[in-house]
Design a protein around this motif. Structure first.
Motif, PDB file in Angstrom:
ATOM      1  N   THR A  75       4.997  -7.774  40.591  1.00  0.00           N
ATOM      2  CA  THR A  75       6.086  -7.279  39.541  1.00  0.00           C
ATOM      3  C   THR A  75       6.415  -5.678  39.889  1.00  0.00           C
ATOM      4  O   THR A  75       5.939  -5.136  40.610  1.00  0.00           O
TER       5      THR A  75
ATOM      6  N   ARG B 164       3.443 -14.187  50.127  1.00  0.00           N
ATOM      7  CA  ARG B 164       3.095 -13.434  48.933  1.00  0.00           C
ATOM      8  C   ARG B 164       1.763 -13.427  48.391  1.00  0.00           C
ATOM      9  O   ARG B 164       1.181 -12.602  47.793  1.00  0.00           O
TER      10      ARG B 164
ATOM     11  N   GLU C 221      11.242  -6.288  47.304  1.00  0.00           N
ATOM     12  CA  GLU C 221      10.279  -7.207  46.679  1.00  0.00           C
ATOM     13  C   GLU C 221       8.773  -7.061  47.207  1.00  0.00           C
ATOM     14  O   GLU C 221       7.919  -7.453  46.464  1.00  0.00           O
TER      15      GLU C 221
ATOM     16  N   GLU D  28       6.737  -4.297  45.447  1.00  0.00           N
ATOM     17  CA  GLU D  28       6.259  -4.858  44.357  1.00  0.00           C
ATOM     18  C   GLU D  28       4.760  -5.192  44.196  1.00  0.00           C
ATOM     19  O   GLU D  28       3.951  -5.287  43.377  1.00  0.00           O
TER      20      GLU D  28
ATOM     21  N   ASP E 193      12.673 -13.061  45.408  1.00  0.00           N
ATOM     22  CA  ASP E 193      11.970 -14.058  44.138  1.00  0.00           C
ATOM     23  C   ASP E 193      12.134 -15.325  44.323  1.00  0.00           C
ATOM     24  O   ASP E 193      11.929 -15.879  45.427  1.00  0.00           O
TER      25      ASP E 193
END
Lengths: 723, 192
Positions: free
Chosen positions: A92, A438, A456, A459, A685
């Protein structure tokens, strides 16, 4: 020599109280020349002015280039090191706090030290990129091997250029992206362009492409989509995604059968012809047409044009390279030039459109898992000895080869790799099979990310180090021609941001390796050491001093000493880089894509770029003009296919494969095959098309097959309601 | 830098070259006098069919309808022939110019209540420096050429078969910008 027919002697507009700093674009391999406008009272970059005298692009820029300067002082820039104490927030944007450089460095040194003590040297890894200078790419390789002492370093060129590299090495024994300078492109008689959406991905090549047709020359384009360059082609070979090898074999067969082989060139300068001739015999126009879906007449016409052309250039890009047989595709298209002898002279040759700004230089200087600077193999003891000497280490200390980019995520997943230093890349968007990737990033015990925007991938980091944009540092890049060029600094770093090379020097000191790094005070210092480290390698940059680059408008490698002006045209002496001086014509059996359409997944999914965005979009999605033009991904569908699925233009549908799913707005267009759908990959995302793509890797280049997998569409809207 | 204000070159457009990159729109905002607002257009010609696009720039009419229709005489014509954007202190925001223009070129800024349009980057073109759009255009759709070069273009592409249309003679009225409509390759003789 470099002032060709397009050159105009034009003076720049100089606004009051402004200085122009000549440099190049931050984005693709074209590395278009530009002037950055700097306000002399604030010392800030405020705009762009064309660089009319840059011989490759003559002031031309695409919309990314025109707006590139807006990155530098962008509101989203990271201004201080960031630390996140709560690991549960990984994945996040939440939980980061500002910290001092000292605190960030101390934490990294402590965590890296603990991991290596508990799990060994190779528990750490470096994942880097090639949208940065040669100096940074070089030092990143040294940092991984000397300061971190790990074997695990690889880079995002595995998702971009590695198949071209593998193919060229096999065919020529050397990997220079273009055998000729771009100022030859408009002078040839035939361009055979395969798997390149040139107009969107390398727009400033287009005036040269159109000029070939204006002179009465021919343009042949192989692409599943009728892209803006294919739209005007004399022959558009609208092949099924993933079938390039059959097409190239089929055309080669026709070239040989119809007498276009240059026997004396083949005999004197190549190996492998007879074997290849036998293999491609099976690829009759009919058989080739059956595999590729391209009409027999088009295949025959393309072969006839290429065969007859006095000079021709075969060009390709990710369309042929991002396949699990990408290396074979590159060698197969290169075969066309070798069999017909259309290479090793001006206006004839082979070129790949390098995707990333420094895709060429960045893969040559030691970021690849098995390479040291200058394209020297880490498995070659002499090379290890040479480079060890420059680095001030014992040859025994040099780590062994690591693994490729995607394979590193597999090692993160199984906890072989526990720590990561990521820089200049955004694999949480750009890697294939993203649900897995991820997940692997989330499993890391400790991750550091150097970037100038919070990507991203950042994060997933525990520490973020604010790096500078391209305009706040200097150094060299190597453009798609193989021309080494100079990036100049136009502004001081904003906030507390630092160039990556400086972070690495300072971090090396914390890791107890200062004696190998502390002498590097400026980018120029790094450049001097790097030239020396590349000396003796295939990509020898020793003679490419910054002064020479300025004087000559760039230097083409190889450039081995002070007197050497560099090598714009490769192989003019018909000497290739294999030990016997000959090129290799390769016999390459056809293999279909790793995943063919099935009853459940009947469509072919392919991916690519749009003109407004670059790579993962981490930079371009933040630029207002570019994002206004293309704010969201979409799926391109042929109207006949859309009718079968009962879906309309602008309707949101579910697109899915065996690996993942995402919702996309439908864009209806006749400019795509009926059996194929296309989605651009620049989005993060839940919008990332790489949630769906397959990680089938090329056995040589380890390139994932982004360009072909099997997919299905589900309608999710019925009578105005989303199901 | 030359001090003469006589421009030797003109804007010339080959629509068929357009690749739809819209660099011309981005570049328009970079002209010092344009206040970051672009003044031109790029259209998808056949959106659901193919990737054909075309730019639409002010053609800088010799007898411009926008200027004639302006009740405040806010639209001036530069000695180079460039039809300038409305003078800020004269423009009354009536939008007559937008309606009068056969190509719909003048844009309207609702907040400022002012029209704005292409002034052919007059601070560049008055010194014969190409306007920003033609400077950056990667496909040579927009070019900055001398009268002789334009005459050569005309000779090369006008094959007298009645299928060929350019803005010579004129689409609507005489303009300072020459437009070469799709079909740019039809006079080309193939090399082999």
């Amino acid at each position: 020599m470099q002032k060709d027919k397009f050159f105009r002697d034009i003076e720049n507009v100089r606004h009051r109280n402004e200085e122009l700093v000549k440099t190049h674009c931050s984005y693709c391999g074209m590395q278009c020349g530009m002037n950055l406008r700097v306000d002399k009272s604030t010392n800030k970059i405020i705009g762009v002015e064309p660089r009319y005298d840059w011989p490759v692009t003559l002031g031309k820029m695409c919309p990314k280039g025109v707006t590139a300067y807006q990155q530098t002082n962008h509101d989203d820039r990271i201004l201080k090191p960031l630390i996140r104490d709560d690991a549960s927030l990984k994945g996040t944007k939440e939980g980061f706090r500002e910290a001092s450089w000292d605190e960030a460095y101390d934490l990294i040194a402590k965590k890296f030290g603990e991991l290596q003590e508990d799990y060994g040297k190779d528990s750490l890894s470096v994942f880097s990129g090639v949208s940065m200078t040669n100096e940074k790419c070089y030092l990143t390789g040294k940092f991984a091997r000397v300061a971190m002492g790990t074997r695990y370093i690889d880079y995002n060129g595995r998702f971009c250029m590695s198949s071209a590299a593998g193919g060229f090495l096999r065919s020529f024994g050397v990997d220079r992206g273009s055998t000729l300078p771009w100022t030859d492109v408009h002078q040839t008689d035939c361009l055979f362009i395969a798997g390149s959406n040139t107009a969107e991905c390398h727009p400033t090549s287009m005036f040269r492409v159109w000029a070939v047709q204006e002179r009465g020359g021919y343009l042949i384009v192989a692409d599943p989509r009728e892209t803006p360059v294919a739209r005007r082609a004399d022959v558009h070979l609208d092949l099924r995604p993933g079938t390039d090898l059959a097409l190239a074999n089929g055309i080669l067969n026709l070239l040989i059968q119809n007498g276009y082989a240059d026997e004396s060139f083949v005999n004197q300068h190549t190996n492998g012809f007879e074997e290849t001739k036998e293999l491609v015999k099976d690829f009759t126009p009919e058989y080739t047409s059956m595999i590729t879906g391209v009409a027999v007449e088009k295949i025959e016409r393309a072969a006839e044009i290429y065969g007859k052309a006095p000079n021709a250039i075969v060009m390709f890009a990710r369309g042929v390279e991002q396949q699990h047989k990408g290396v074979d595709n590159v060698s197969a298209y290169t075969n066309m030039a070798l069999v017909t002898g259309k290479i090793g002279r001006p206006k004839a040759g082979v070129a790949t459109f390098t995707g990333q700004g420094n895709g060429q230089g960045g893969r040559e200087h030691g970021q690849k898992s098995d390479l040291l600077p200058g394209y020297q193999k880490i498995t070659n003891p002499e090379a290890v000895e040479r480079v060890s000497k420059v680095w001030g280490i014992e040859p025994e200390e040099m780590p062994k080869p690591g693994v490729s980019a995607y394979e590193m995520f597999e090692l993160m997943d199984n906890k072989t790799i526990r720590g990561l230093y990521l820089l200049c890349s955004n694999p949480a968007v750009s890697a294939p099979n993203l649900n897995f990737v991820r997940g692997a990033l989330k499993k890391l015990d400790f991750m550091v990310c150097g970037d100038f925007f919070l990507s991203e991938s950042a994060e997933y980091a525990d520490v973020i180090l604010p790096s500078v944009s391209w305009s706040e540092d200097e150094g060299t890049t190597t453009n798609l021609e193989g021309r080494i060029i100079k990036i100049n600094k136009a502004q001081e770093p904003i906030g507390e941001s630092k160039p990556d090379w400086l972070m690495q020097v300072e971090l090396a000191e914390r890791l107890g390796k200062g004696k190998h790094f502390s002498h590097l005070k400026t980018a120029k210092d790094v450049a001097e050491e790097f030239r020396l480290a590349s000396k003796g390698g295939v990509a020898d940059y020793y003679g490419a001093t910054w002064d020479k680059i300025d004087e000559q408008d760039g230097v083409f490698w190889p450039c081995t000493d002070k007197e050497d002006k560099g090598t714009p045209h490769m192989f003019l002496d018909k000497q290739f880089y294999h030990p016997d001086g000959k090129a290799k014509i390769c016999a390459l059996p056809y293999r279909p894509p790793a995943e063919e359409p099935s009853e459940k997944y009947p469509l072919r999914l392919t991916t690519g770029r749009v003109v407004y965005h670059y790579l993962s979009g981490n930079q371009t999605r933040r630029i207002k003009f570019l994002n206004d033009m293309c704010p969201d991904p979409y799926v391109e569908v042929h109207p006949i296919t859309a009718a079968e699925y009962d879906i309309e233009h602008d309707e949101v549908v579910l697109l899915y494969t065996l690996r993942g799913k995402a919702n996309y707005k439908v864009k209806i267009t006749e400019a795509i095959r009926e059996d194929t759908v296309f989605v651009p990959y620049h989005f993060g995302d839940l919008e990332s098309i790489n949630l769906l793509t397959i990680a089938a890797l090329d056995p040589i280049s380890k390139m994932p097959e982004y360009k072909a997998c099997a997919a299905q569409i589900d309608k999710i809207k019925v009578a105005g309601k989303v199901l | 830098m030359t001090t003469t204000t006589t421009t030797r070159r003109k804007l010339y457009m080959e629509l068929e070259n357009c690749i739809g990159c819209r660099a011309c729109l981005a570049a328009c905002t970079q002209c010092g006098g344009h206040e970051q607002k672009n003044r031109n257009y790029v259209y998808d010609v056949n959106p659901l069919v193919n990737s054909q696009t075309m730019p639409l720039m002010c053609l800088h009419c010799v007898d411009p309808a926008c200027a004639r229709s302006c009740p405040a005489q806010a639209i001036q014509i530069h000695e180079t022939g460039a039809v300038l954007s409305a003078t800020v202190d004269k423009c009354i925001g009536c939008q007559n110019c937008t309606i009068a223009c056969p190509y719909g070129i003048p844009k309207f800024d609702e907040e400022e209540n002012l029209m704005y349009k292409c002034d052919l980057c007059i601070d560049r073109t008055k010194d014969d420096i190409p306007p920003m759009c033609a400077s950056v255009c990667p496909s040579n759709t927009l070019q900055w050429l001398t009268e002789d070069e334009i005459a050569d273009k005309k000779q090369a592409t006008d094959v007298g078969n009645d299928k060929w249309v350019t803005s010579m003679p004129y689409l609507e009225g005489e303009t300072h910008v020459t437009v070469n409509l799709p079909g740019v390759l039809q006079g080309t003789v193939k090399l082999f």
